[in-house]
Design an enzyme around this catalytic site. Structure first.
Site, PDB file in Angstrom:
ATOM      1  N   VAL A  14     -23.703   1.272 -24.712  1.00  9.89           N
ATOM      2  CA  VAL A  14     -22.732   0.041 -24.889  1.00  9.89           C
ATOM      3  C   VAL A  14     -22.722  -0.994 -25.704  1.00  9.89           C
ATOM      4  O   VAL A  14     -22.371  -1.260 -26.519  1.00  9.89           O
ATOM      5  CB  VAL A  14     -21.918  -0.535 -24.326  1.00  9.89           C
ATOM      6  CG1 VAL A  14     -20.234  -1.030 -24.062  1.00  9.89           C
ATOM      7  CG2 VAL A  14     -20.673   1.270 -23.330  1.00  9.89           C
ATOM      8  N   ASP A  52     -33.011  -7.642 -10.593  1.00 12.06           N
ATOM      9  CA  ASP A  52     -31.643  -8.617 -10.169  1.00 12.06           C
ATOM     10  C   ASP A  52     -32.167  -9.942 -11.347  1.00 12.06           C
ATOM     11  O   ASP A  52     -30.974 -10.580 -10.114  1.00 12.06           O
ATOM     12  CB  ASP A  52     -31.663  -8.752  -8.738  1.00 12.06           C
ATOM     13  CG  ASP A  52     -31.482  -7.047  -8.137  1.00 12.06           C
ATOM     14  OD1 ASP A  52     -31.242  -6.424  -8.414  1.00 12.06           O
ATOM     15  OD2 ASP A  52     -32.587  -7.057  -7.169  1.00 12.06           O
ATOM     16  N   ALA A  73     -25.365  -4.812 -18.587  1.00  7.78           N
ATOM     17  CA  ALA A  73     -26.255  -4.710 -17.642  1.00  7.78           C
ATOM     18  C   ALA A  73     -25.559  -4.724 -16.218  1.00  7.78           C
ATOM     19  O   ALA A  73     -25.616  -6.135 -15.668  1.00  7.78           O
ATOM     20  CB  ALA A  73     -28.110  -5.546 -17.955  1.00  7.78           C
ATOM     21  N   ARG A  75     -26.903  -1.985 -12.526  1.00 11.58           N
ATOM     22  CA  ARG A  75     -26.673  -0.938 -11.608  1.00 11.58           C
ATOM     23  C   ARG A  75     -25.989  -0.030 -11.766  1.00 11.58           C
ATOM     24  O   ARG A  75     -24.949   0.091 -10.390  1.00 11.58           O
ATOM     25  CB  ARG A  75     -27.350  -1.156  -9.896  1.00 11.58           C
ATOM     26  CG  ARG A  75     -27.855   0.171  -9.151  1.00 11.58           C
ATOM     27  CD  ARG A  75     -28.798  -0.689  -8.139  1.00 11.58           C
ATOM     28  NE  ARG A  75     -29.630   0.297  -7.926  1.00 11.58           N
ATOM     29  CZ  ARG A  75     -29.044   2.012  -7.075  1.00 11.58           C
ATOM     30  NH1 ARG A  75     -27.799   1.927  -6.166  1.00 11.58           N
ATOM     31  NH2 ARG A  75     -29.773   3.030  -6.203  1.00 11.58           N
ATOM     32  N   TYR A 143     -20.911   0.943  -5.828  1.00 13.56           N
ATOM     33  CA  TYR A 143     -20.796   0.985  -7.163  1.00 13.56           C
ATOM     34  C   TYR A 143     -19.197  -0.200  -7.651  1.00 13.56           C
ATOM     35  O   TYR A 143     -19.387  -1.639  -7.506  1.00 13.56           O
ATOM     36  CB  TYR A 143     -20.451   1.965  -7.860  1.00 13.56           C
ATOM     37  CG  TYR A 143     -20.379   1.474  -9.759  1.00 13.56           C
ATOM     38  CD1 TYR A 143     -21.524   1.123 -10.375  1.00 13.56           C
ATOM     39  CD2 TYR A 143     -19.625   2.032  -9.720  1.00 13.56           C
ATOM     40  CE1 TYR A 143     -21.743   0.459 -11.199  1.00 13.56           C
ATOM     41  CE2 TYR A 143     -19.325   1.539 -11.129  1.00 13.56           C
ATOM     42  CZ  TYR A 143     -20.268   1.435 -11.793  1.00 13.56           C
ATOM     43  OH  TYR A 143     -19.733   0.596 -13.581  1.00 13.56           O
TER      44      TYR A 143
END
Length: 319
Positions: A14, A52, A73, A75, A143
């Site tokens: 993306v 992180d 960005a 996880r 998630y």
């Protein structure tokens, strides 16, 4: 009015599309990436490899002031996560990391922070009705939980700091360079593998990557987007069977879709231990994306047919 936009994850699927869209508009783009020479041509790369986003505020270059940030960005969702505590891992990157970037961006002069969340922040069990932005969230996996927590934490930070927060929740994103399940589906169709998808009526919202990129540009530039949450789709939902047939056509591949009843697919899922995957395949997930249309006057510039054509052309040229 042109602006300088920082994109985290600028070298991703993306991120590359968003970078191109901003550059075409005339904006300058800074891409925060882990590896050099991986962002789109014309993007000023900022190499940052701390996990992180730890320490990003202290390491933010003085010269890298920006008007807005698009935070891509993350996880990402993993089907078979072997982490001892998946939720903690997702929270570290998707919640704590996002807040670190937002705070650093605010100190660097940014006025707006566009957070690319996911429809998984709301959940997936909404058969028979469109999911609006007012839906009571009920995420079902680590998630999705982390994405919802990030949304809420960023909104609260925006209230405290004055940073304009915009939340964008896309469904499955496809286009040239797509990976994971969509790529596997194309590969199977291109190889002529018979698939039990001929009788699945459930419709699922999708978004072509260039449509999503265009929406994110609007969310970055339009004053009316401040403080809003938007669902973004192609505006037309295909059934799984329709999607498979459309891909077969664009891939110039034989249409080998076996009409297996949905009930038998559920039984097969239970017997093979793949019930979750089967439920996602046969379940309906439709988003109402009218809010961004009404609020910003935004409509997807590309049709589903164009998006699938571009995706299939990329697949044929690279596989």
């Amino acid at each position: 009015m042109t602006q300088r936009v920082l994109i985290t994850g600028a070298n991703g699927f993306v991120g590359n599309a968003v970078s191109r869209a901003l550059l075409q508009r005339g904006d300058s783009v800074v891409g925060l990436v882990r590896r050099p020479r991986t962002a789109a041509d014309g993007v000023l790369e900022w190499l940052f490899d701390a996990d992180d986003f730890e320490g990003i505020g202290e390491r933010w270059p003085v010269a890298t002031r920006c008007d807005a940030v698009i935070h891509l960005a993350a996880r990402v969702h993993v089907m078979r996560d072997t982490t001892a505590d998946p939720l903690a891992a997702y929270r570290s990157t998707n919640v704590t990391g996002a807040l670190r970037v937002a705070a650093a961006a605010r100190r660097a002069g940014a006025r707006r922070f566009v957070f690319v969340s996911s429809i998984k922040a709301v959940g997936e069990g909404h058969a028979g009705r469109l999911i609006t932005e007012a839906e009571e969230p009920a995420p079902t996996d680590p998630y999705g939980i982390s994405k919802l927590e990030a949304e809420r934490a960023l909104i609260e930070y925006g209230r405290e700091s004055g940073l304009e927060i915009v939340i964008v929740r896309p469904p499955l994103v496809y286009g040239p360079g797509v990976r994971a399940n969509f790529l596997q589906l194309m590969s199977a169709i291109a190889k002529g593998i018979p698939l039990p998808l001929g009788s699945i009526p459930a419709r699922r919202s999708l978004v072509f990557v260039d449509n999503l990129a265009d929406a994110l540009v609007h969310c970055t530039t339009d004053p009316r987007a401040a403080g809003e949450t938007f669902h973004v789709t192609d505006g037309r939902d295909l059934s799984v069977s329709e999607l498979a047939r459309a891909l077969a056509k664009q891939l110039h591949a034989p249409e080998r879709l076996i009409p297996v009843p949905v009930g038998l697919l559920r039984v097969a899922g239970r017997l093979t231990g793949h019930s979750a995957q089967i439920d996602r395949l046969i379940g309906e997930l439709r988003l109402d994306s009218s809010h961004i249309c009404e609020r910003l006057g935004w409509y997807p510039p590309h049709t589903v047919e164009h998006g699938l054509l571009e995706t299939a052309a990329w697949y044929r040229s690279t596989h």
